[in-house]
Design an enzyme around this catalytic site. Structure first.
Site, mmCIF file in Angstrom:
data_model
loop_
_atom_site.group_PDB
_atom_site.id
_atom_site.type_symbol
_atom_site.label_atom_id
_atom_site.label_comp_id
_atom_site.label_asym_id
_atom_site.label_seq_id
_atom_site.Cartn_x
_atom_site.Cartn_y
_atom_site.Cartn_z
ATOM 1 N N ASP A 1 -29.236 6.608 5.211
ATOM 2 C CA ASP A 1 -29.873 5.902 4.092
ATOM 3 C C ASP A 1 -29.927 6.742 2.817
ATOM 4 O OD1 ASP A 1 -30.435 3.339 5.055
ATOM 5 O OD2 ASP A 1 -32.357 3.927 5.941
ATOM 6 N N ARG B 1 -35.969 9.268 7.736
ATOM 7 C CA ARG B 1 -35.585 9.602 6.362
ATOM 8 C C ARG B 1 -36.280 10.861 5.818
ATOM 9 N NH1 ARG B 1 -34.995 4.756 2.202
ATOM 10 N NH2 ARG B 1 -33.623 6.346 1.306
ATOM 11 N N ARG C 1 -44.769 0.923 2.338
ATOM 12 C CA ARG C 1 -44.280 2.304 2.350
ATOM 13 C C ARG C 1 -45.237 3.241 1.591
ATOM 14 N NH1 ARG C 1 -38.531 2.275 3.562
ATOM 15 N NH2 ARG C 1 -38.272 0.576 5.065
ATOM 16 N N HIS D 1 -40.200 -2.648 -0.622
ATOM 17 C CA HIS D 1 -40.328 -1.737 -1.757
ATOM 18 C C HIS D 1 -40.534 -2.587 -3.012
ATOM 19 C CE1 HIS D 1 -37.764 1.782 0.045
ATOM 20 N NE2 HIS D 1 -39.021 2.155 0.001
ATOM 21 N N CYS E 1 -31.521 0.344 -5.618
ATOM 22 C CA CYS E 1 -31.773 1.314 -4.540
ATOM 23 C C CYS E 1 -30.795 2.482 -4.591
ATOM 24 C CB CYS E 1 -31.627 0.655 -3.169
ATOM 25 S SG CYS E 1 -32.772 -0.669 -2.842
HETATM 26 N N1 ARG Z 1 -32.796 1.308 4.736
HETATM 27 C C1 ARG Z 1 -33.548 1.828 3.637
HETATM 28 C C2 ARG Z 1 -35.017 1.819 3.979
HETATM 29 O O1 ARG Z 1 -35.474 0.893 4.589
HETATM 30 C C3 ARG Z 1 -33.295 1.014 2.400
HETATM 31 C C4 ARG Z 1 -33.925 1.598 1.180
HETATM 32 C C5 ARG Z 1 -33.677 0.764 -0.043
HETATM 33 N N2 ARG Z 1 -34.134 1.410 -1.195
HETATM 34 C C6 ARG Z 1 -34.884 0.862 -2.150
HETATM 35 N N3 ARG Z 1 -35.123 1.529 -3.215
HETATM 36 N N4 ARG Z 1 -35.415 -0.349 -2.001
HETATM 37 O O2 ARG Z 1 -35.739 2.748 3.665
#
Ligand code: ARG
Length: 287
Positions: free
Chosen positions: A86, A111, A157, A186, A280
């Site tokens: 990612d 991550r 998040r 997000h 993203c």
């Molecule tokens: N697979 C990543 C996650 O879930 C995607 C992140 C996408 N980034 C964003 N800025 N929305 O963390």
């Protein structure tokens, strides 16, 4: 005493002049998706059984990078790290405002190692003021910077404590917005800045209170519908005039054109399999 706003006698809303929009040159940081894959699921878009094609993702990402360069923006690159599929989503790597770097601290262990990689790149590239955060936050995924405020998402998040930490470190007012739909985990999947003083957003992604906040702050916002949101059309990048946006967001593209913006459609369908779009993939470095 109430004062009526001044109005030209024969002007109606539909005749409102479409303003001439001016682009500002940006500096972006991006990460080529050489190690891109969908091997775990941390949002509803990700299905490890379906996977994703890194070669196709690289080709789509190259087209995005070329679009920025053609618009006159500067694009810097951070080396991708094997085992961090990612990492292509550079927006999550930090928040950079006024030359100061508020570092990321990722929610999911998959991550975690991205945060120090982005912080190291920024330090090595002239950013001396880098804060390693105490609180969980996913950088520009959940912090969107306008002229006077930073809009900050929470709910999936980024923690509210990080909103406060960012405000104190950056000296900018941070406005908390609560996300309620797991597809829009997000803030940058549900809202994007249109220049420094307006936004486009999908109201269904927000709590009632946060929707009221957005209505009050941005009475002239572009309101997007479910169909555009469901193709990650709100995960767009505007430079003041041009809007780099997922090509499938047809209705939104039309509205932006009517408002005097120049839509630049891109196809990032392979990266959408991980829940990401143009924004993203893009971290803005604000000097
Ligand atoms: N697979 C990543 C996650 O879930 C995607 C992140 C996408 N980034 C964003 N800025 N929305 O963390």
């Amino acid at each position: 005493m109430s004062v009526m706003p001044a109005m030209e006698p024969n002007t109606t809303v539909s005749e409102r002049a479409v303003p001439e929009r001016a682009a500002l040159r940006r500096h972006f940081l991006m990460c080529r998706p050489e190690h891109f894959a969908v091997t775990y699921a941390i949002n509803p878009w990700m299905d490890p059984a379906r996977g994703a094609d890194a070669g196709k993702a690289v080709a789509q990402w190259e087209a995005l990078r070329s679009a920025y360069v053609a618009l006159g923006h500067e694009v810097s690159l951070i080396d991708p790290v094997e085992g961090l599929p990612d990492m292509v989503f550079a927006a999550n790597g930090a928040l950079v405002v006024g030359g100061r770097v508020y570092g990321a601290r990722f929610t999911h262990p998959e991550r975690h190692a991205e945060a120090p990689a982005y912080a190291a790149w920024l330090r090595d590239n002239g950013f001396r003021d880098v804060l390693e955060p105490r609180h969980t936050n996913e950088g520009e995924g959940d912090f969107l910077t306008l002229d006077d405020v930073i809009l900050a998402g929470t709910g999936f998040r980024t923690e509210i404590a990080a909103h406060q930490e960012a405000q104190e470190f950056l000296g900018r007012p941070v406005v908390t917005l609560r996300l309620v739909d797991p597809r829009f985990y997000h803030l940058d999947t549900a809202l994007f800045p249109l220049g420094g003083d307006n936004v486009a957003y999908f109201p269904g992604a927000f709590s009632p209170g946060s929707r009221a906040v957005l209505e009050r702050l941005f009475p002239d916002a572009v309101i997007a519908g479910e169909r555009d949101a469901a193709v990650l059309g709100l995960n767009a990048v505007c430079d003041g005039r041009n809007v780099v946006v997922n090509a499938e967001a047809a209705e939104l593209i039309g509205t932006l054109r009517d408002r005097g913006f120049e839509p630049i459609p891109v196809d990032l369908s392979e990266l959408r399999k991980a829940g990401g779009g143009p924004k993203c993939c893009t971290l803005e470095l604000r000097a």
